[in-house]
Write an enzyme that holds these catalytic residues in place. Sequence first.
Site, short mmCIF file in Angstrom:
data_model
loop_
_atom_site.label_atom_id
_atom_site.label_comp_id
_atom_site.label_asym_id
_atom_site.label_seq_id
_atom_site.Cartn_x
_atom_site.Cartn_y
_atom_site.Cartn_z
CB CYS A 74 -2.95 -2.04 8.59
SG CYS A 74 -4.64 -2.54 8.98
CD GLU A 75 -3.47 4.64 6.29
OE1 GLU A 75 -4.02 4.98 5.23
OE2 GLU A 75 -2.49 5.21 6.77
CG HIS A 76 -6.93 0.35 5.45
ND1 HIS A 76 -6.10 -0.22 4.52
CD2 HIS A 76 -7.08 1.65 5.08
CE1 HIS A 76 -5.78 0.69 3.60
NE2 HIS A 76 -6.37 1.83 3.92
CG HIS A 77 -8.61 -3.82 8.97
ND1 HIS A 77 -7.88 -3.95 7.81
CD2 HIS A 77 -9.91 -3.93 8.60
CE1 HIS A 77 -8.69 -4.14 6.80
NE2 HIS A 77 -9.92 -4.13 7.24
CD GLN A 115 4.47 -4.23 3.17
OE1 GLN A 115 3.67 -4.94 3.76
NE2 GLN A 115 5.40 -4.73 2.37
CG HIS A 143 -0.23 -6.78 5.89
ND1 HIS A 143 -0.40 -5.43 6.02
CD2 HIS A 143 0.91 -6.95 5.16
CE1 HIS A 143 0.59 -4.80 5.40
NE2 HIS A 143 1.40 -5.71 4.87
CB CYS A 145 -5.96 -6.70 8.18
SG CYS A 145 -4.76 -6.16 6.96
#
Length: 166
Positions: A74-77, A115, A143, A145
Amino acid sequence: MNDLPGHYREILSGVGENPEREGLRDTPQRAAKAMQYLCGGYNRSLEEIVNGALFASDNDEMVIVKDIELYSLCEHHMLPFIGKAHVAYIPTGRVLGLSKIARIVDMFARRLQIQENLTRQIAEAIQEATGAAGVAVVIEAKHMCMMMRGVEKQNSVMNTSVMLGA
């Protein structure tokens, strides 16, 4: 590998570890190599993957490839999400080599992603490669995260879908 190992060394120090201790001495190099592998999709293109593997076919019924395992970050975490993609398309005179569908999934999954965008990218690539009358992609994934941090919901599964054309 530029200075990716040096950045991992800083991360180890930043979380309170000693990057010089025996078990961590080679970790920055290993982590950098792993990250480059996990993000290897940036070095691939649709043209390279398809590589002319389109075959004449009179079939105009839906072609479905289910349960294509995928691993992404995931690009956030920058934590993994793991799941399955289901890809379907309605051919218009040509079918795509079977392994190419899984390779397209991998190309986009091996990038920092969410996603929802991954699902769309796969659908649009299948559409572009085949000229299909319609394309459907459904992804179901867990996920890390959501599971390891934050809300810590171990059994949550995210489903996304994109439908193009017929």
